[in-house]
Design an enzyme around this catalytic site. Sequence first.
Site, mmCIF file in Angstrom:
data_model
loop_
_atom_site.group_PDB
_atom_site.id
_atom_site.type_symbol
_atom_site.label_atom_id
_atom_site.label_comp_id
_atom_site.label_asym_id
_atom_site.label_seq_id
_atom_site.Cartn_x
_atom_site.Cartn_y
_atom_site.Cartn_z
ATOM 1 N N HIS A 1 -4.263 2.422 -5.228
ATOM 2 C CA HIS A 1 -5.094 2.685 -6.397
ATOM 3 C C HIS A 1 -4.253 2.886 -7.651
ATOM 4 O O HIS A 1 -4.717 2.588 -8.756
ATOM 5 C CB HIS A 1 -5.992 3.895 -6.146
ATOM 6 C CG HIS A 1 -7.144 3.592 -5.239
ATOM 7 N ND1 HIS A 1 -8.376 4.197 -5.370
ATOM 8 C CD2 HIS A 1 -7.260 2.734 -4.188
ATOM 9 C CE1 HIS A 1 -9.200 3.721 -4.440
ATOM 10 N NE2 HIS A 1 -8.532 2.844 -3.701
ATOM 11 N N GLY B 1 -0.701 -0.999 -13.265
ATOM 12 C CA GLY B 1 0.548 -1.196 -12.549
ATOM 13 C C GLY B 1 1.005 0.090 -11.886
ATOM 14 O O GLY B 1 0.369 1.142 -11.999
ATOM 15 N N ASP C 1 2.624 2.932 -12.068
ATOM 16 C CA ASP C 1 3.235 3.817 -13.061
ATOM 17 C C ASP C 1 2.910 5.287 -12.849
ATOM 18 O O ASP C 1 3.152 6.117 -13.722
ATOM 19 C CB ASP C 1 2.799 3.399 -14.473
ATOM 20 C CG ASP C 1 1.308 3.605 -14.724
ATOM 21 O OD1 ASP C 1 0.566 3.836 -13.736
ATOM 22 O OD2 ASP C 1 0.883 3.533 -15.894
ATOM 23 N N SER D 1 0.093 6.687 -12.871
ATOM 24 C CA SER D 1 -1.014 7.172 -13.711
ATOM 25 C C SER D 1 -2.118 7.821 -12.889
ATOM 26 O O SER D 1 -2.856 8.674 -13.395
ATOM 27 C CB SER D 1 -1.589 6.030 -14.557
ATOM 28 O OG SER D 1 -1.964 4.928 -13.753
ATOM 29 N N ASP E 1 -10.704 2.261 12.009
ATOM 30 C CA ASP E 1 -10.581 1.530 13.275
ATOM 31 C C ASP E 1 -10.438 2.532 14.416
ATOM 32 O O ASP E 1 -10.553 3.738 14.204
ATOM 33 C CB ASP E 1 -9.458 0.479 13.244
ATOM 34 C CG ASP E 1 -8.050 1.061 13.294
ATOM 35 O OD1 ASP E 1 -7.891 2.261 13.614
ATOM 36 O OD2 ASP E 1 -7.084 0.321 13.032
ATOM 37 N N THR F 1 -7.872 3.455 16.130
ATOM 38 C CA THR F 1 -6.603 4.202 16.211
ATOM 39 C C THR F 1 -6.270 4.710 14.815
ATOM 40 O O THR F 1 -5.305 4.272 14.201
ATOM 41 C CB THR F 1 -5.472 3.306 16.752
ATOM 42 O OG1 THR F 1 -5.377 2.125 15.931
ATOM 43 C CG2 THR F 1 -5.756 2.881 18.181
#
EC number: 1.11.1.7
Length: 317
Positions: free
Chosen positions: A63, A69, A71, A73, A241, A243
Amino acid sequence: MNAHMLNLLVIVIFVVSFDVQALSPHYYDHTCPQADHIVTNAVKKAMSNDQTVPAALLRMHFHDCFVRGCDGSVLLDSKGKNKAEKDGPPNISLHAFYVIDNAKKALEEQCPGIVSCADILSLAARDAVALSGGPTWAVPKGRKDGRISKAIETRQLPAPTFNISQLRQNFGQRGLSMHDLVALSGGHTLGFAHCSSFQNRLHKFNTQKEVDPTLNPSFAARLEGVCPAHNTVKNAGSNMDGTVTSFDNIYYKMLIQGKSLFSSDESLLAVPSTKKLVAKYANSNEEFERAFVKSMIKMSSISGNGNEVRLNCRRVR
């Protein structure tokens, strides 16, 4: 070649070389050689008390990189009238920020003002995978921390309801290929999803079907039991899933069996090229791990506009 052209060529070569060398696994070799070790210890300690930490850190890194990018944030707190990324709708369920805080505190004691929060998060995501039984890799380092974080920009994150065309566009805008999409989707092998992320497949799927017909019937029935149409149970949902604390290729096996949670997961089977990759990774954990590492390095190298090293990952200097 005249002098002007020669000088221009030198400048171009320098700029290109600088971009290539901007991130390096050896970035802190002389300024903070113990950086990797310190971050790993912070992740290990957190994992010993909370088995959900690896999934949280991996998701947090994704995320971060998909908005502005890589950074850091996503780590910034909201302040005043500015609502930060972590408080945007897709990020409300993000947690384990304290792991990054603890790693940063330890690094500041050893190497004051050297290691960026963006790099700490990249290292922590790597450790989350490796300490869950997955592969490890040398993380390219040298990211700088950004000063801007806006909740509204979390709209740029790929949604669990995306179809394959939307995913292609979303990943492509960040320089990521369809191969990267399928490999990085394997990160869903860790963690938990809330009902709101896959309710669209269980109730009023379309005008003809109540439930997504691509779902395995018994699997769909189980999910409906956990997530009824008018669910009132806070934090109800399902593991991604079978596992949930192990990094492996079970996600792809379940996807082929009609047991994926998100519409975006199912969409990987919608076109031959991505469907072939799903089958490849379902059949070989080694192939999946190799592809995942390659795509993680690529994704974590998406450049941001950071220009500082924060002393506190929650606020700018």
